[in-house]
Design a protein around this motif. Structure first.
Motif, PDB file in Angstrom:
ATOM      1  N   HIS A  52      40.076  36.100  35.762  1.00 17.37           N
ATOM      2  CA  HIS A  52      39.663  35.708  37.065  1.00 17.37           C
ATOM      3  C   HIS A  52      40.775  35.944  38.223  1.00 17.37           C
ATOM      4  O   HIS A  52      40.694  36.554  39.308  1.00 17.37           O
ATOM      5  CB  HIS A  52      39.439  34.120  37.075  1.00 17.37           C
ATOM      6  N   THR A  53      42.180  35.767  37.519  1.00 20.34           N
ATOM      7  CA  THR A  53      43.130  36.033  38.411  1.00 20.34           C
ATOM      8  C   THR A  53      43.169  37.579  38.845  1.00 20.34           C
ATOM      9  O   THR A  53      43.208  38.044  40.099  1.00 20.34           O
ATOM     10  CB  THR A  53      44.481  35.980  37.658  1.00 20.34           C
ATOM     11  N   ASP A  54      42.863  38.480  37.667  1.00 24.42           N
ATOM     12  CA  ASP A  54      42.698  39.840  38.071  1.00 24.42           C
ATOM     13  C   ASP A  54      41.567  40.246  39.085  1.00 24.42           C
ATOM     14  O   ASP A  54      41.729  40.900  39.874  1.00 24.42           O
ATOM     15  CB  ASP A  54      42.416  40.816  36.836  1.00 24.42           C
ATOM     16  N   LEU A  55      40.559  39.456  39.025  1.00 20.92           N
ATOM     17  CA  LEU A  55      39.284  39.666  40.062  1.00 20.92           C
ATOM     18  C   LEU A  55      39.685  39.238  41.364  1.00 20.92           C
ATOM     19  O   LEU A  55      39.514  39.813  42.261  1.00 20.92           O
ATOM     20  CB  LEU A  55      38.040  38.795  39.452  1.00 20.92           C
ATOM     21  N   LEU A  56      40.251  38.165  41.493  1.00 18.77           N
ATOM     22  CA  LEU A  56      40.790  37.410  42.773  1.00 18.77           C
ATOM     23  C   LEU A  56      41.646  38.457  43.418  1.00 18.77           C
ATOM     24  O   LEU A  56      41.730  38.498  44.566  1.00 18.77           O
ATOM     25  CB  LEU A  56      41.208  36.014  42.629  1.00 18.77           C
ATOM     26  N   ARG A  57      42.440  39.030  42.725  1.00 12.17           N
ATOM     27  CA  ARG A  57      43.644  40.200  43.380  1.00 12.17           C
ATOM     28  C   ARG A  57      42.800  41.260  43.987  1.00 12.17           C
ATOM     29  O   ARG A  57      42.963  41.782  45.093  1.00 12.17           O
ATOM     30  CB  ARG A  57      44.365  40.518  42.245  1.00 12.17           C
ATOM     31  N   ARG A  58      41.520  41.510  43.258  1.00  8.20           N
ATOM     32  CA  ARG A  58      40.872  42.714  43.950  1.00  8.20           C
ATOM     33  C   ARG A  58      39.784  42.324  44.795  1.00  8.20           C
ATOM     34  O   ARG A  58      39.579  42.831  45.944  1.00  8.20           O
ATOM     35  CB  ARG A  58      40.274  43.550  42.641  1.00  8.20           C
ATOM     36  N   GLN A  59      39.306  41.046  44.625  1.00  4.59           N
ATOM     37  CA  GLN A  59      38.094  40.581  45.648  1.00  4.59           C
ATOM     38  C   GLN A  59      38.510  39.083  45.804  1.00  4.59           C
ATOM     39  O   GLN A  59      38.314  38.392  45.073  1.00  4.59           O
ATOM     40  CB  GLN A  59      36.686  40.523  44.970  1.00  4.59           C
ATOM     41  N   PRO A  60      39.171  38.792  47.003  1.00  2.00           N
ATOM     42  CA  PRO A  60      39.836  37.489  47.072  1.00  2.00           C
ATOM     43  C   PRO A  60      38.993  36.436  47.703  1.00  2.00           C
ATOM     44  O   PRO A  60      39.236  35.155  47.671  1.00  2.00           O
ATOM     45  CB  PRO A  60      40.957  37.894  48.004  1.00  2.00           C
ATOM     46  N   ARG A  61      37.754  36.926  47.678  1.00  2.00           N
ATOM     47  CA  ARG A  61      36.675  35.866  48.433  1.00  2.00           C
ATOM     48  C   ARG A  61      36.076  35.011  47.411  1.00  2.00           C
ATOM     49  O   ARG A  61      35.911  35.695  46.281  1.00  2.00           O
ATOM     50  CB  ARG A  61      35.571  36.516  49.315  1.00  2.00           C
ATOM     51  N   ILE A  67      34.463  29.838  42.055  1.00  2.00           N
ATOM     52  CA  ILE A  67      33.505  30.527  41.528  1.00  2.00           C
ATOM     53  C   ILE A  67      33.542  32.155  42.410  1.00  2.00           C
ATOM     54  O   ILE A  67      33.703  31.973  43.484  1.00  2.00           O
ATOM     55  CB  ILE A  67      32.086  30.063  41.807  1.00  2.00           C
ATOM     56  N   SER A  68      33.388  33.066  41.608  1.00  2.00           N
ATOM     57  CA  SER A  68      33.607  34.470  42.263  1.00  2.00           C
ATOM     58  C   SER A  68      32.213  35.141  41.574  1.00  2.00           C
ATOM     59  O   SER A  68      31.741  34.721  40.598  1.00  2.00           O
ATOM     60  CB  SER A  68      34.895  35.096  41.611  1.00  2.00           C
ATOM     61  N   SER A  69      32.048  36.789  42.082  1.00  2.00           N
ATOM     62  CA  SER A  69      31.065  37.272  41.464  1.00  2.00           C
ATOM     63  C   SER A  69      31.648  38.605  41.215  1.00  2.00           C
ATOM     64  O   SER A  69      32.327  39.246  41.897  1.00  2.00           O
ATOM     65  CB  SER A  69      29.771  37.414  42.246  1.00  2.00           C
ATOM     66  N   ALA A  70      31.449  39.068  39.976  1.00  4.16           N
ATOM     67  CA  ALA A  70      32.133  40.328  39.414  1.00  4.16           C
ATOM     68  C   ALA A  70      30.647  41.156  38.963  1.00  4.16           C
ATOM     69  O   ALA A  70      30.378  41.009  38.142  1.00  4.16           O
ATOM     70  CB  ALA A  70      32.970  40.261  38.360  1.00  4.16           C
ATOM     71  N   ASP A  71      30.515  42.278  39.797  1.00  4.40           N
ATOM     72  CA  ASP A  71      29.378  43.138  39.546  1.00  4.40           C
ATOM     73  C   ASP A  71      28.036  42.514  39.346  1.00  4.40           C
ATOM     74  O   ASP A  71      27.382  42.800  38.300  1.00  4.40           O
ATOM     75  CB  ASP A  71      29.891  44.070  38.219  1.00  4.40           C
ATOM     76  N   GLY A  72      27.975  41.410  40.128  1.00  5.30           N
ATOM     77  CA  GLY A  72      26.736  40.512  40.131  1.00  5.30           C
ATOM     78  C   GLY A  72      26.936  39.666  38.905  1.00  5.30           C
ATOM     79  O   GLY A  72      25.637  38.781  38.845  1.00  5.30           O
ATOM     80  N   ALA A  73      27.934  39.364  38.303  1.00  2.59           N
ATOM     81  CA  ALA A  73      27.881  38.325  37.115  1.00  2.59           C
ATOM     82  C   ALA A  73      28.841  37.203  37.698  1.00  2.59           C
ATOM     83  O   ALA A  73      29.942  37.582  38.128  1.00  2.59           O
ATOM     84  CB  ALA A  73      28.279  38.768  35.909  1.00  2.59           C
ATOM     85  N   PRO A  74      28.411  35.863  37.720  1.00  8.72           N
ATOM     86  CA  PRO A  74      29.553  34.873  37.943  1.00  8.72           C
ATOM     87  C   PRO A  74      30.683  34.753  37.227  1.00  8.72           C
ATOM     88  O   PRO A  74      30.451  34.996  35.787  1.00  8.72           O
ATOM     89  CB  PRO A  74      28.411  33.637  37.949  1.00  8.72           C
TER      90      PRO A  74
END
Length: 203
Positions: free
Chosen positions: A64-73, A28-35
């Motif tokens: 999600h791969t693109d997001l985790l490359r930018r925000q790995p937490r 689970i990640s968060s992108a601009d406040g959206a899970p």
């Protein structure tokens, strides 16, 4: 996650066992406040000092791969044995229903490795884990040339575990006769994994 001391597993080995038996996690990640959540099979590893990491892979072309490359937490949530506990199984019908479960939540920092070697290692390790003990077990090598066509579609990663939370809520101070009836009820309804978990916990 609320981790009351009475529901903490007895040892790190209990956490390792649960994740090995139930490796399918929700990352689970968060992108601009959206899970954003992606289900993935993951393998837990510990180094000589007890440090934890997760080995896995994701589709290369995936948001999600693109997001985790930018925000790995991220947060990896594993769900072990679980099930509804029905008062209908009990002689004492004044008891309330509840849900027994095992869960582990890992706060992780993801690092991708795009190399062919890392991808093959991640895939081989996962397949070997899942095929262990099966008759006529399958291996990555069985794919032959087809492996080279499919493997580039995924990317391997290792996630360092920053923090860990485990909760094994497998009872709530029931009387011995109530516990016996709960175990019998679970067995009658085919929930053997939860029965085994409760017995490992001494319940």
């Amino acid at each position: 996650m609320n981790t009351h001391p009475i529901f903490k597993p007895d040892s790190p080995a209990d956490v390792d066992r649960m994740i090995a038996a139930h490796p399918f996690a929700l990352v689970i990640s968060s992108a601009d406040g959206a899970p954003l959540a992606t289900p993935l099979p993951l393998l837990l590893e510990r180094d000589a000092n007890g440090g934890m990491s997760l080995l896995g892979h994701m589709p290369r072309a995936h948001p999600h791969t693109d997001l985790l490359r930018r925000q790995p937490r991220a947060l990896a949530v594993f769900q072990g044995a679980h099930g509804y506990i029905s008062p209908s199984w009990l002689t004492d019908r004044t008891q309330a229903p509840t849900w027994n479960y095992e869960t582990v939540q890992l706060d992780i920092d993801v690092e991708f490795d795009d190399s062919a070697e890392a991808i093959r290692t991640a895939l081989t390790r996962l397949v070997d884990h899942m095929e262990r003990g099966r008759p006529n077990a399958w291996s990555v090598a069985d794919m032959g040339a087809r492996y080279d066509k499919l493997a580039p579609a995924v990317v391997a990663f290792r996630a360092r575990v920053v923090d860990a939370y485990a909760k094994f809520k497998l009872g709530q101070n029931e009387r011995p006769d109530d516990r016996s009836e709960i175990l019998a009820g679970l067995e009658c309804t085919g929930q053997q994994a939860l029965v085994d978990a409760m017995r490992r916990a001494g319940l």
